[in-house]
Design a protein around this motif. Structure first.
Motif, PDB file in Angstrom:
ATOM      1  N   MET A  36      40.772  30.939  -1.664  1.00  0.00           N
ATOM      2  CA  MET A  36      39.558  30.464  -2.377  1.00  0.00           C
ATOM      3  C   MET A  36      38.409  30.272  -2.124  1.00  0.00           C
ATOM      4  O   MET A  36      38.725  28.932  -1.760  1.00  0.00           O
ATOM      5  CB  MET A  36      40.395  30.307  -3.636  1.00  0.00           C
ATOM      6  N   ARG A  77      35.640  27.730  -1.663  1.00  0.00           N
ATOM      7  CA  ARG A  77      35.803  26.131  -1.941  1.00  0.00           C
ATOM      8  C   ARG A  77      34.669  26.059  -3.083  1.00  0.00           C
ATOM      9  O   ARG A  77      35.277  24.935  -3.525  1.00  0.00           O
ATOM     10  CB  ARG A  77      34.604  25.384  -0.499  1.00  0.00           C
ATOM     11  N   LEU A 120      36.359  25.199  -6.264  1.00  0.00           N
ATOM     12  CA  LEU A 120      37.412  24.455  -6.651  1.00  0.00           C
ATOM     13  C   LEU A 120      36.798  22.985  -7.296  1.00  0.00           C
ATOM     14  O   LEU A 120      37.769  23.104  -8.238  1.00  0.00           O
ATOM     15  CB  LEU A 120      37.772  23.266  -5.168  1.00  0.00           C
ATOM     16  N   LEU A 149      36.755  23.961 -10.801  1.00  0.00           N
ATOM     17  CA  LEU A 149      38.085  24.064 -11.578  1.00  0.00           C
ATOM     18  C   LEU A 149      38.654  22.631 -11.823  1.00  0.00           C
ATOM     19  O   LEU A 149      38.883  22.178 -13.253  1.00  0.00           O
ATOM     20  CB  LEU A 149      38.934  24.314 -10.665  1.00  0.00           C
ATOM     21  N   ARG A 189      40.946  18.568  -1.592  1.00  0.00           N
ATOM     22  CA  ARG A 189      42.449  18.455  -2.794  1.00  0.00           C
ATOM     23  C   ARG A 189      42.872  17.522  -3.594  1.00  0.00           C
ATOM     24  O   ARG A 189      43.885  18.010  -3.935  1.00  0.00           O
ATOM     25  CB  ARG A 189      43.678  18.654  -1.095  1.00  0.00           C
ATOM     26  N   GLN A 212      42.894  18.396  -7.020  1.00  0.00           N
ATOM     27  CA  GLN A 212      43.217  20.095  -7.675  1.00  0.00           C
ATOM     28  C   GLN A 212      43.806  19.010  -8.600  1.00  0.00           C
ATOM     29  O   GLN A 212      44.194  19.286  -9.404  1.00  0.00           O
ATOM     30  CB  GLN A 212      43.904  19.771  -6.778  1.00  0.00           C
TER      31      GLN A 212
END
Lengths: 366, 332, 346
Positions: free
Chosen positions: B1, B3, B6, B9, B139, B142
């Motif tokens: 996906m 970067r 991210l 999102l 990370r 998320q």
């Protein structure tokens, strides 16, 4: 130092693929029966492996610090679960499960490919220096250049490709010679591993530990940013490998016969090696060099499917199953510590390897 | 996906969480803030941009080096903590005067286990001293929870105690209290300087020895050197001139004279200090043979010194200053 | 037996003179390497200071300590380990009739490594002196395993591929066992990562002293192995027809090999390729007679290891590259060249 000595560990299938050649007419019926039985065995074992992979996949999605019932997993996949469940299933577990699945597929397939191409059960990328090349490049990237995740992945891919190119350049004189390829690979690999251990003591403890985890192979850090490229790579490489692998039975007849059968031996072999290395590189970039998966899948597939070309998809499936299941074990082996999956695959692979070696000896052919 | 998608999102998820309100979290358990000195939402600057924390956090997960004890010093008990110095149990060194009423879930430091973090249902993640890579930050992000990453310049565990204290304090809405703690420690350093004027300008080398008997010296900007500089001491010029790798530089056993300075501080790594004590090459370093070597044999002191946290240094200060001062007095 | 010796001696006329010249050359080389090892290092010491520290009775100074506590122990250890590895290489290649056999490639390093991890992790051993015994036992065990697995004890001939793969595979297998311990114990990992780079530095004389009895015993046995290896080289059937017992010969050589390689690895950590290079260099100079190869390996091995160590001291000042890394980086291309040039494989 003649070739027959190398034979014991050679030929993953055990029996030569075309041992039924030269039959008379009265044998035709028997042969048909054999073929039918073989096909049945292929299908049954293949279906069993596929089912096991699906189960392992669903279990991976549902167990964890917050258990999600299989039905809720399905709901999350179709977008009708609660936001909390969707976060856990889609964002945290799905990339992990997919990564494990694809890494296993790629390594299993690549390992079986190399083993058949080089006619040696031990000739998996772990041992013939390809993983060592990826490792050295990745560790050098973090320790000397301060690369982080994406950079490390790129470095690992380049390392694997460069090492293979080097081995090929050093061995590819008049056609590819399997044993020489293996030996040069082992030599280069051991030199590269010394470089890795040197870099490990140049690094700080925390950085060395991060490298150790990477070197073991782990899907703990899987997320979509790495899973998507892996998926794309596998979507292209796996079919390519399976198509190219159709030439393997002819290659196994020997270069002269294969050429006589109209096969462009050199080009086909190069293409197979290229696809194999790219599969390894894709897997290593996503999860590090997960140990021994490539080594054990080929022989296991042969056992499940019987000898011959049908075993390659089986090897891929077994690889996927192995990594998925090992990851589940690795997560719960030690309380509170999610171990890298490579620890478990290594623990399975190491005794298997010794068994393999000991067997080769008791057959008295070494 | 891709970067870029991210963070977008993550931001979206965070925004949704904001709209939905944060009532879904578990009830406050009494250890929450009684009197927040900051009004929420607060915005904390980090190396990865400003982070907005919408409400007083109730469930804090402290992932960075010394983040947990810093939060604890500010009166907030993390529900999850990473144990960087491998102290064991709840991960608190003896230099931390507070105790947990409810011990936190101790998280590993090898890889961030996102699921374990998510299971703690945090409403704030502290990661102010760590490798500090964009990847790690993405990370963590998320989870849709505000992540306070390293402050600017904190890559590779180099976040200073002041930055850590200020960042954590702001994120917890306890900026004032953090300021107070900072003033306290600064006052202690000032007192030490006033009490021991001989420390001012004294050159110093801070080093460590590994299992193979090889030595390394900590370089400018590392926590250990900062500690000594706060006391008015100066990193010895021969070390400052060496090429650095991260926060330390290796010293060959043949060049032990590089460790010579007005004061030489030495820590064992993972071992007891007798190996250093008995090493003739260590004994022969001019400063050491003249009695100006300060060997941190006590594991607690050594770790508190390395913790580079407010409380670690308060503890280390008390136990090292007299020895440092004695050594500096003897300097030519 | 005499017939055997005669045919071998007669096969190479003028051999004696060549051997003598080679021996002289190697001894001079070794002396040079020892001198270089005492004179060259990260710290700059004038030769007079070195000489004074070694032979004079002046006061102890930081400079004299560098000579007596840094350079002297590592030189002594390099001489011991080099001799052991060089001779072990001759033994390994002779026994297996295999030009790529070598203690490192046989997986001895990984056996020693696993034992050291167990020593640190399970028994709390934390000094190099303590590692030695575990490393020795582990290396010996790995030798037995790899040797047994690859079938060295059986026919005496092992294909290069089978041997190299058996070694690499055992190394990989043991490596993943080690990793489990390392990942769950950071302190253990910190100790181990320094040990697992083969190096003669940082070990004091007591390490060399502990390894010495094993190495000396191994060398004494090895020096009697010349005729045995020569007989084995003819193949078991021919050897028997000359009245030899190949099984017994192989056993004696194997004991010497394990003593030498095990003790060297235990003391200096994994150092690869010295055992590979030495026999090849010597065969190029004096021919394949093991009665000359074995004694000549005595000066050749140490000279090679010392030169690698000295090289490692000067390439990246002020730090060092460990001898084990230097030999591997130089040795790997040598190995590759060997595989390519010689008809190791058909």
């Amino acid at each position: 130092m003649d070739a027959p000595q190398a034979a014991p560990l050679a030929r993953p299938g055990g029996a030569p693929p075309h041992d039924a050649g030269g039959t008379g007419r009265e044998d035709a019926g028997v042969l048909r029966g054999l073929r039918a039985r073989r096909r049945r065995r292929l299908l049954v074992s293949g279906a069993a492996i596929a089912a096991a992979v699906v189960i392992a996949f669903v279990v991976t999605l549902s167990v964890g610090a917050r258990p999600v019932a299989p039905l809720d997993v399905l709901a999350a996949l179709t977008g009708s679960a609660s936001p909390g469940t969707e976060l856990v299933v889609l964002r945290l577990r799905l990339p992990r499960a997919l990564t494990a699945l694809l890494v296993g597929t790629a390594l299993g397939l690549a390992g079986a490919l190399f083993q058949r191409l080089l006619r040696n059960r031990l000739a998996s990328p772990d041992i013939i220096g390809i993983s060592a090349g990826a490792s050295a490049a990745a560790v050098a990237g973090t320790v000397l250049l301060g690369l982080s995740a994406t950079g490390v992945s790129v470095a690992a891919v380049l390392g694997a490709l460069a090492t293979t190119a080097l081995i090929l350049a050093l061995t590819h004189r008049d056609g590819l010679h399997g044993v020489r390829f293996v030996l040069v690979g082992v030599g280069i690999g051991s030199g590269l591993l010394a470089v890795v251990s040197f870099l490990m003591i140049r690094a700080s403890l925390t950085s060395a530990q991060e490298n150790l985890v990477w070197l073991t192979g782990s899907v703990n850090q899987a997320d979509w940013s790495r899973t998507v490229p892996l998926t794309v790579a596998c979507a292209a490489l796996v079919p390519a490998a399976l198509v190219l692998a159709r030439a393997l039975p002819r290659l196994e007849l020997g270069d002269d016969t294969a050429t006589a059968l109209g096969l462009p031996v050199g080009r086909v072999r190069l293409a197979l090696i290229a696809v194999g290395v790219l599969l390894v590189a894709a897997a290593v970039a996503a999860a590090g060099p997960v140990s021994f998966v490539a080594l054990v899948c080929g022989p296991l597939a042969t056992r499940a499917a019987g000898p011959g070309r049908g075993s390659l998809p089986h090897a891929a499936g077994i690889g996927a199953l192995l990594v998925l299941a090992s990851d589940l074990v690795a997560r719960y082996l030690v309380a509170d510590v999610a171990l890298p999956v490579g620890v478990v695959t290594g623990a399975i692979g190491a005794p298997y390897l010794l068994l393999l070696l000991a067997r080769a000896r008791t057959r008295g052919t070494t | 996906m891709p970067r870029r998608l991210l963070p977008a999102l993550a931001a979206l998820t965070a925004a949704l969480a904001l709209v939905a309100g944060c009532g879904s979290g578990p009830a406050a358990d009494g250890t929450g803030p009684a009197a927040a000195d900051g009004a929420f939402p607060v915005t904390v600057p980090t190396a990865f941009g400003d982070v907005t924390i919408p409400e007083q956090p109730q469930r804090v997960v402290a992932l960075g080096w010394s983040d947990a004890e810093t939060a604890l010093a500010l009166g907030v008990e993390p529900v999850g903590a990473a144990d960087w110095l491998a102290i064991g149990d709840d991960g608190l060194g003896p230099w931390v005067p507070q105790n947990y009423t409810t011990p936190p879930t101790v998280l590993g430091t090898l890889e961030v286990d996102l699921e374990a973090v998510a299971a703690l249902e945090p409403d704030l993640i502290l990661d102010t001293r760590a490798a500090g890579t964009r990847d790690r930050y993405d990370r963590l992000n998320q989870l849709g929870v505000p992540v306070v990453g390293i402050p600017a310049g904190g890559e590779n565990y180099l976040t200073t105690w002041r930055d850590q204290l200020r960042t954590v304090g702001a994120a917890l809405g306890r900026a004032e209290q953090a300021g107070q703690l900072q003033d306290d420690l600064e006052q202690r350093f000032a007192d030490a300087r006033a009490q021991h004027p001989q420390l001012a300008g004294a050159t110093v080398v801070s080093g460590a020895r590994n299992t193979l008997g090889e030595y390394a010296a900590y370089t400018a900007g590392s926590g250990r050197v900062t500690f000594l500089e706060e006391l008015g001491m100066a990193l010895a010029p021969q070390i400052a001139a060496l090429p650095t790798e991260g926060f330390s530089t290796p010293i060959s056993r043949e060049r032990m004279n590089l460790l010579d300075a007005d004061v030489t501080v030495m820590q064992p790594i993972g071992k007891d200090a007798t190996e250093i004590e008995n090493d003739p090459l260590w004994q022969a370093v001019p400063s050491v043979s003249a009695g100006r070597g300060v060997l941190l044999s006590d594991r607690d002191v050594s770790q508190a010194f390395s913790a580079a946290s407010v409380q670690g240094w308060t503890y280390a200060l008390e136990r090292t200053v007299p020895r440092l001062a004695d050594a500096a007095t003897a300097a030519p | 037996m005499t017939a055997l010796r005669d045919t071998q001696a007669a096969a190479v006329p003028g051999r004696r003179g060549r051997v003598r010249r080679t021996a002289l050359l190697l001894v001079v080389l070794l002396a040079g390497a020892v001198a270089a090892s005492m004179l060259v290092g990260a710290g700059h010491l004038p030769p007079a200071v070195v000489a004074d520290a070694l032979f004079g009775d002046g006061p102890v100074t930081p400079q004299s300590l560098v000579v007596t506590d840094v350079r002297l122990p590592r030189t002594v250890l390099a001489v011991l380990a080099g001799a052991a590895l060089g001779v072990a290489g001759v033994l390994a290649q002779g026994m297996t009739r295999n030009p790529i056999a070598e203690p490192g490639l046989l997986g001895l390093n990984s056996g020693a490594a696993l034992a050291v991890v167990l020593a640190i992790g399970l028994f709390g051993v934390s000094t190099l002196t303590g590692y030695v015994w575990f490393g020795f036992a582990g290396a010996a065990l790995a030798a037995v395993v790899v040797g047994g697995v690859a079938g060295i004890g059986r026919s005496g001939t092992v294909s290069p591929a089978a041997l190299a793969l058996a070694g690499a595979a055992v190394a990989a297998g043991l490596g993943s066992v080690i990793t489990v311990f390392l990942l769950t114990n950071p302190a253990l990992f910190d100790d181990y990562r320094f040990w697992q780079v083969g190096s003669v530095a940082g070990r004091d004389l007591s390490i060399a002293a502990q390894a010495a009895p094993f190495i000396v015993a191994g060398l004494v046995i090895a020096l009697t192995c010349g005729p045995r290896l020569n007989a084995l080289a003819l193949g078991d059937d021919v050897a028997r027809s000359f009245g030899r017992r190949p099984g017994a010969d192989r056993l004696v050589c194997g004991i010497a090999l394990v003593l030498l390689a095990g003790a060297a690895t235990a003391a200096a950590g994994p150092i690869a390729f010295v055992g590979l290079a030495v026999p090849h260099l010597l065969r190029g100079l004096t021919g394949p007679d093991h009665r000359t190869l074995l004694p000549l390996a005595l000066p050749a091995g140490p000279a090679l290891l010392l030169l690698a160590d000295v090289l490692g001291r000067v390439v990246i000042p002020p730090g060092e590259v460990q001898a084990g890394v230097v030999t591997a980086v130089i040795g790997a291309p040598l190995f590759v060249a060997l595989v390519r040039r010689r008809r190791v494989v058909r």
